[in-house]
Design a protein around this motif. Structure first.
Motif, mmCIF file in Angstrom:
data_model
loop_
_atom_site.group_PDB
_atom_site.id
_atom_site.type_symbol
_atom_site.label_atom_id
_atom_site.label_comp_id
_atom_site.label_asym_id
_atom_site.label_seq_id
_atom_site.Cartn_x
_atom_site.Cartn_y
_atom_site.Cartn_z
ATOM 1 N N VAL A 17 -15.347 -19.029 29.328
ATOM 2 C CA VAL A 17 -15.315 -18.052 30.417
ATOM 3 C C VAL A 17 -14.022 -18.251 31.196
ATOM 4 O O VAL A 17 -13.748 -19.342 31.701
ATOM 5 N N LEU A 18 -13.234 -17.182 31.299
ATOM 6 C CA LEU A 18 -11.944 -17.244 31.972
ATOM 7 C C LEU A 18 -11.922 -16.266 33.145
ATOM 8 O O LEU A 18 -12.651 -15.266 33.145
ATOM 9 N N PRO A 19 -11.101 -16.530 34.138
ATOM 10 C CA PRO A 19 -11.015 -15.616 35.282
ATOM 11 C C PRO A 19 -10.473 -14.253 34.853
ATOM 12 O O PRO A 19 -9.533 -14.172 34.054
ATOM 13 N N GLY A 20 -11.091 -13.186 35.379
ATOM 14 C CA GLY A 20 -10.560 -11.854 35.106
ATOM 15 C C GLY A 20 -11.600 -10.870 34.634
ATOM 16 O O GLY A 20 -12.773 -11.198 34.455
ATOM 17 N N GLY A 21 -11.140 -9.640 34.433
ATOM 18 C CA GLY A 21 -12.010 -8.563 33.998
ATOM 19 C C GLY A 21 -11.966 -8.356 32.500
ATOM 20 O O GLY A 21 -11.785 -9.301 31.731
ATOM 21 N N HIS A 22 -12.102 -7.083 32.087
ATOM 22 C CA HIS A 22 -12.192 -6.806 30.659
ATOM 23 C C HIS A 22 -10.918 -7.206 29.924
ATOM 24 O O HIS A 22 -10.968 -7.677 28.788
ATOM 25 N N PHE A 23 -9.779 -7.011 30.560
ATOM 26 C CA PHE A 23 -8.510 -7.417 29.951
ATOM 27 C C PHE A 23 -7.988 -8.686 30.607
ATOM 28 O O PHE A 23 -6.799 -8.813 30.907
ATOM 29 N N TYR A 24 -8.889 -9.650 30.780
ATOM 30 C CA TYR A 24 -8.539 -10.954 31.334
ATOM 31 C C TYR A 24 -7.357 -11.583 30.606
ATOM 32 O O TYR A 24 -6.540 -12.301 31.186
ATOM 33 N N LEU A 25 -7.257 -11.339 29.288
ATOM 34 C CA LEU A 25 -6.273 -12.058 28.463
ATOM 35 C C LEU A 25 -4.836 -11.686 28.799
ATOM 36 O O LEU A 25 -3.914 -12.461 28.501
#
Length: 257
Positions: free
Chosen positions: A224-232
């Motif tokens: 689990v990483l910070p951010g929304g759908h395009f967290y990457l």
């Protein structure tokens, strides 16, 4: 080389050829996305890893081709195009729609005796988790509104009517493919799966991401990483760390037969 009629040169882009690499990473784009989305990944991993990025029809240099509106047919074509590239251990990375496409291609690859080292399923709920979605049935303005909500498309594209006209047919086709996709209950990979999700992703909850565990007998973990759908797009360093750690571990532990 494969005897398939599919032209692998159309489907597989190799931005930084790495002929001496021991591993090969195959990247699958999101809905409306293109192979060039993964250019930074290819640049970062080469020459240690040979990176292929899949180019779906209906976009960029393939924009005059008709799109494919089912995940199954898309996976069939990509599998045929990938056959010449199975001479080295494969790892799959797919984001959003690309995660489903990667899963279905992995099933086909495994059926032919080549199990990918791992599937990285990014920003997508498990194949058996469905939502009632109808983006592909909306007017053009409705599709644009969805893109803005997910923040996955360059703002210059959303403000350029001519560019939008070029990408909207492919987007509608992609959304039809993912919104009509249904997975067989018995669809389970032998390959391990790593699911990656943004902690504020409106399209994939933690429970939906965890359900990827139901689709592998080879081991599972969730990142689990910070951010929304395009967290990457904002977590490139962390995503590259995950990939680099994976390839380092396969080099140390050896590769499954």
């Amino acid at each position: 080389m494969s005897s398939s009629s599919v032209d692998e040169g159309l489907w597989c882009r190799r931005f930084h050829p790495a002929p001496d690499a021991g591993d090969r990473l195959v990247c699958f784009p999101h809905a409306g996305g293109s192979a060039s989305f993964y250019f930074p990944v290819s640049s970062a991993l080469s020459p240690a890893v040979d990176v292929l990025a899949v180019q779906y029809p209906g976009r960029q240099d393939r924009r005059r081709e008709a799109g494919i509106d089912t995940i199954g047919e898309l996976a069939d074509n990509i599998f045929d195009a990938l056959r010449p590239w199975t001479d080295r251990p494969l790892t799959f990375f797919g984001h959003s729609m690309g995660a489903l496409v990667a899963f279905e291609v992995a099933r086909r690859v495994e059926d032919h005796g080549v199990a990918p080292l791992r599937l990285f399923a990014s920003g997508r709920r498990a194949p058996s988790r469905y939502r009632d979605e109808n983006v592909h049935q909306r007017e053009d303005d409705g599709i644009v509104a969805e893109l803005k909500k997910l923040s996955g498309t360059d703002a210059r594209v959303l403000g350029d009517e001519e560019m939008l006209r070029m990408v909207l047919p492919a987007l509608r086709c992609d959304y039809r493919a993912i919104e009509t996709y249904r997975c067989e209950p018995e669809a389970v990979l032998r390959s391990p799966v790593t699911a990656i999700v943004g902690d504020e992703d409106p399209k994939t909850s933690l429970e939906e991401a965890l359900a990827w565990e139901d689709h592998t007998s080879g081991g599972f973990d969730l990142q689990v990483l910070p951010g929304g759908h395009f967290y990457l797009t904002h977590q490139q360093t962390e995503v590259m760390r995950l990939l680099s750690d994976h390839f380092a571990s396969t080099a140390v532990s050896g590769r499954p037969s």
